[in-house]
Scaffold this motif. Structure first.
Motif, PDB file in Angstrom:
ATOM      1  N   UNK A 214       0.854  -1.187   0.000  1.00  0.00           N
ATOM      2  CA  UNK A 214       0.000   0.000   0.000  1.00  0.00           C
ATOM      3  C   UNK A 214       0.887   1.233   0.000  1.00  0.00           C
ATOM      4  N   UNK A 215       0.792   2.029  -1.065  1.00  0.00           N
ATOM      5  CA  UNK A 215       1.578   3.253  -1.170  1.00  0.00           C
ATOM      6  C   UNK A 215       0.806   4.449  -0.597  1.00  0.00           C
ATOM      7  N   UNK A 216       1.552   5.432  -0.148  1.00  0.00           N
ATOM      8  CA  UNK A 216       0.972   6.679   0.314  1.00  0.00           C
ATOM      9  C   UNK A 216       2.008   7.781   0.177  1.00  0.00           C
ATOM     10  N   UNK A 217       1.556   9.022   0.312  1.00  0.00           N
ATOM     11  CA  UNK A 217       2.484  10.145   0.311  1.00  0.00           C
ATOM     12  C   UNK A 217       2.499  10.978  -0.948  1.00  0.00           C
ATOM     13  N   UNK A 218       1.755  10.559  -1.956  1.00  0.00           N
ATOM     14  CA  UNK A 218       1.715  11.353  -3.179  1.00  0.00           C
ATOM     15  C   UNK A 218       0.954  12.643  -2.980  1.00  0.00           C
ATOM     16  N   UNK A 219       1.013  13.500  -3.994  1.00  0.00           N
ATOM     17  CA  UNK A 219       0.294  14.757  -3.906  1.00  0.00           C
ATOM     18  C   UNK A 219       0.681  15.709  -5.007  1.00  0.00           C
TER      19      UNK A 219
ATOM     20  N   UNK B 108       5.710   6.420   0.793  1.00  0.00           N
ATOM     21  CA  UNK B 108       5.832   5.294   1.714  1.00  0.00           C
ATOM     22  C   UNK B 108       5.097   4.098   1.139  1.00  0.00           C
ATOM     23  N   UNK B 109       5.687   2.948   1.275  1.00  0.00           N
ATOM     24  CA  UNK B 109       5.056   1.695   0.849  1.00  0.00           C
ATOM     25  C   UNK B 109       5.047   0.756   2.040  1.00  0.00           C
TER      26      UNK B 109
ATOM     27  N   UNK C 139       3.102   6.598  -9.069  1.00  0.00           N
ATOM     28  CA  UNK C 139       4.252   5.860  -8.553  1.00  0.00           C
ATOM     29  C   UNK C 139       3.774   4.564  -7.905  1.00  0.00           C
ATOM     30  N   UNK C 140       4.424   3.478  -8.296  1.00  0.00           N
ATOM     31  CA  UNK C 140       4.059   2.149  -7.813  1.00  0.00           C
ATOM     32  C   UNK C 140       5.203   1.534  -7.025  1.00  0.00           C
TER      33      UNK C 140
ATOM     34  N   UNK D 217      -1.207  -0.291  -5.428  1.00  0.00           N
ATOM     35  CA  UNK D 217      -2.233   0.326  -6.264  1.00  0.00           C
ATOM     36  C   UNK D 217      -1.762   1.636  -6.885  1.00  0.00           C
ATOM     37  N   UNK D 218      -0.663   2.176  -6.397  1.00  0.00           N
ATOM     38  CA  UNK D 218      -0.104   3.401  -6.951  1.00  0.00           C
ATOM     39  C   UNK D 218      -0.543   4.644  -6.202  1.00  0.00           C
ATOM     40  N   UNK D 219       0.305   5.664  -6.260  1.00  0.00           N
ATOM     41  CA  UNK D 219      -0.015   6.953  -5.668  1.00  0.00           C
ATOM     42  C   UNK D 219       0.399   8.044  -6.659  1.00  0.00           C
ATOM     43  N   UNK D 220      -0.460   9.014  -6.836  1.00  0.00           N
ATOM     44  CA  UNK D 220      -0.244  10.053  -7.843  1.00  0.00           C
ATOM     45  C   UNK D 220       0.695  11.128  -7.312  1.00  0.00           C
TER      46      UNK D 220
END
Length: 124
Positions: free
Chosen positions: A5-10, A21-22, A94-95, A116-119
């Motif tokens: 699970x990715x996070x931190x995009x924006x 973060x993954x 980003x994956x 799932x990716x984060x933009x």
């Protein structure tokens, strides 16, 4: 099996920084090589960075060398991508990816598990 699970995009401006973060599930995270890839609209998914199971080996695509840093915390089952001096051309989804391996693969086809990716969007 590993779930990512990715996070931190924006949305940021050129020159800014972001940390992705993954978070990975599974008790054998430390046996997995981890990678970050990105995919811009209408383009193929490309390699960004990879780290081996221990963190002793790190690889980067040329366009991010000196700006991005991949790291991992095997206690927290987490891999990070610290991105600085961001450019509009870094805009992509980003994956995070994982593969059970002692090597450090750098191709999409070599990874077995994907998040799932984060933009990430960088405005000029």
């Amino acid at each position: 099996q590993v779930q990512l699970v990715e996070s931190g995009g924006g949305l940021v401006q050129a020159g800014d920084s972001l940390r992705l973060t993954c978070a990975a599930s599974g008790r054998t995270f430390s046996r997995y090589a981890m990678g970050w890839f990105r995919q811009a609209p209408g383009k193929e998914r490309d390699f960004v960075a990879a780290i081996n199971w221990s963190g002793s080996m790190r690889y980067y695509t040329d366009s991010v060398k000196g700006r991005f840093t991949i790291s991992r915390d095997n206690v927290k089952n987490t891999v990070y991508l610290q991105m600085s001096s961001l450019k509009p051309e870094d805009t992509a989804v980003y994956y995070c990816a994982a593969v059970y391996s002692l090597l450090t693969p750098q191709r999409v086809s070599e990874y077995d598990y994907w998040g799932q990716g984060t933009q990430v969007t960088v405005s000029s």
